[in-house]
Design a protein around this motif. Sequence first.
Motif: not given
Length: 152
Positions: A27-50
């Motif tokens: 219900g946010s008043r702000v337009a959002l795009s949310v991506e989810r990762v389930g662990d830190g390794e996947e999160g770092m791959r996401y951030l580094r676009r790997q």
Amino acid sequence: MNAMPVRILLMEDDPGDVELILEALRGSRVALSVERVGDGEEGMRYLRRQGEHAAATRPDLILLDLNMPRMDGREVLLEVKRDAGLRSIPVLVLTTSDAETDIAASYGLGANCYLQKPLGMDAFFRVIKGVEDFWLSLAKLPPRGVVLENRP
């Protein structure tokens, strides 16, 4: 309000918490795009676009659980804040721990905010609403693509 949605990377391994966070943000008043990762390794791959995240978009904000498998939130914080291309992204720790050592360590590693996940749906929603009210409405997030110089 920004024309472009605010991009949030949710690093959370608990499916129940993921659902609560997503429900609170619906219900946010702000337009959002949310991506989810389930662990830190996947999160770092996401951030580094790997790997499977080669086409990932840089988030404007990271919601980070401390206690995740494979690479915990402390390790993620250390990596993000060491990387000149990532360190400007605000990292909000959202975790069950209220241990002073976790709070101190998170801020010492560069967390921009430390929030404890409360028990109960209403309290949880209030915390996420507070994130929306401050971080997505009042605070000015860093411009996309900003790279910070190495600190002395």
